[in-house]
Scaffold this motif. Structure first.
Motif, mmCIF file in Angstrom:
data_model
loop_
_atom_site.group_PDB
_atom_site.id
_atom_site.type_symbol
_atom_site.label_atom_id
_atom_site.label_comp_id
_atom_site.label_asym_id
_atom_site.label_seq_id
_atom_site.Cartn_x
_atom_site.Cartn_y
_atom_site.Cartn_z
ATOM 1 N N UNK A 25 36.927 -47.801 20.984
ATOM 2 C CA UNK A 25 37.658 -48.476 19.918
ATOM 3 C C UNK A 25 37.728 -47.636 18.653
ATOM 4 N N UNK A 26 36.908 -46.583 18.587
ATOM 5 C CA UNK A 26 36.959 -45.686 17.434
ATOM 6 C C UNK A 26 38.198 -44.797 17.461
ATOM 7 N N UNK A 27 38.804 -44.657 18.621
ATOM 8 C CA UNK A 27 40.000 -43.827 18.751
ATOM 9 C C UNK A 27 41.213 -44.697 18.449
ATOM 10 N N UNK A 28 41.903 -44.352 17.391
ATOM 11 C CA UNK A 28 43.064 -45.108 16.962
ATOM 12 C C UNK A 28 44.293 -44.721 17.790
ATOM 13 N N UNK A 29 45.220 -45.653 17.905
ATOM 14 C CA UNK A 29 46.446 -45.383 18.654
ATOM 15 C C UNK A 29 47.217 -44.193 18.080
ATOM 16 N N UNK A 30 47.230 -44.066 16.766
ATOM 17 C CA UNK A 30 47.966 -42.952 16.173
ATOM 18 C C UNK A 30 47.346 -41.615 16.588
ATOM 19 N N UNK A 31 46.022 -41.585 16.739
ATOM 20 C CA UNK A 31 45.365 -40.363 17.214
ATOM 21 C C UNK A 31 45.797 -40.040 18.640
ATOM 22 N N UNK A 32 45.847 -41.067 19.484
ATOM 23 C CA UNK A 32 46.312 -40.868 20.860
ATOM 24 C C UNK A 32 47.747 -40.363 20.877
ATOM 25 N N UNK A 33 48.591 -40.968 20.059
ATOM 26 C CA UNK A 33 49.994 -40.545 19.998
ATOM 27 C C UNK A 33 50.114 -39.097 19.520
ATOM 28 N N UNK A 71 43.329 -60.242 22.951
ATOM 29 C CA UNK A 71 44.635 -60.311 22.289
ATOM 30 C C UNK A 71 44.782 -59.167 21.287
ATOM 31 N N UNK A 72 45.982 -58.617 21.211
ATOM 32 C CA UNK A 72 46.229 -57.465 20.354
ATOM 33 C C UNK A 72 45.861 -57.733 18.901
ATOM 34 N N UNK A 73 46.207 -58.900 18.380
ATOM 35 C CA UNK A 73 45.898 -59.229 16.982
ATOM 36 C C UNK A 73 44.396 -59.194 16.736
ATOM 37 N N UNK A 74 43.611 -59.654 17.706
ATOM 38 C CA UNK A 74 42.151 -59.611 17.581
ATOM 39 C C UNK A 74 41.664 -58.157 17.550
ATOM 40 N N UNK A 75 42.219 -57.319 18.431
ATOM 41 C CA UNK A 75 41.831 -55.903 18.460
ATOM 42 C C UNK A 75 42.153 -55.240 17.124
ATOM 43 N N UNK A 77 42.439 -56.597 14.188
ATOM 44 C CA UNK A 77 41.543 -57.090 13.149
ATOM 45 C C UNK A 77 40.165 -56.438 13.243
ATOM 46 N N UNK A 78 39.674 -56.267 14.454
ATOM 47 C CA UNK A 78 38.333 -55.712 14.658
ATOM 48 C C UNK A 78 38.270 -54.191 14.509
ATOM 49 N N UNK A 79 39.303 -53.485 15.002
ATOM 50 C CA UNK A 79 39.153 -52.047 15.183
ATOM 51 C C UNK A 79 40.194 -51.160 14.515
ATOM 52 N N UNK A 80 41.355 -51.678 14.209
ATOM 53 C CA UNK A 80 42.394 -50.802 13.680
ATOM 54 C C UNK A 80 42.145 -50.501 12.206
ATOM 55 N N UNK A 81 42.307 -49.233 11.871
ATOM 56 C CA UNK A 81 42.177 -48.810 10.487
ATOM 57 C C UNK A 81 43.535 -48.327 9.995
#
Length: 99
Positions: A25-33, A71-75, A77-81
């Protein structure tokens, strides 16, 4: 290798990838992209497209929940920066030819 075995191996590798992404969860989607050109949302869209190709009813929210493990919204809230200026610039540069 026969098709059944190949499909089973591909499915096992996919499940391992999804579980790995759920744990990281420390790896953000933008980093993956920025690094790989795809993210959890891409996997969700590919999963949804595969389901639709098989005539299965599914929506994007359900596909996302399968990939994110919640659920994406939960993710979010918890992990996205918030993406940094550097991440945003790298994204813009890596996607400048994507129209």
């Amino acid at each position: 290798m026969d098709d059944k075995t190949r499909t089973e191996l591909e499915a096992a590798a996919f499940r391992t990838l999804v579980e790995h992404l759920r744990q990281r969860t420390d790896v953000q989607n933008i980093d993956l992209m920025n690094l790989a050109g795809f993210c959890r949302n891409c996997l969700s869209k590919w999963y949804l497209a595969a389901a639709e190709d098989k005539g299965l009813e599914m929506d994007y929210a359900a596909a996302r929940e399968l990939i994110y493990g919640m659920p994406y919204e939960e993710w979010k809230e918890k992990y996205q920066t918030e993406a940094t200026a550097e991440q945003k610039a790298a994204f813009a540069e890596s996607h400048k030819d994507h129209g």
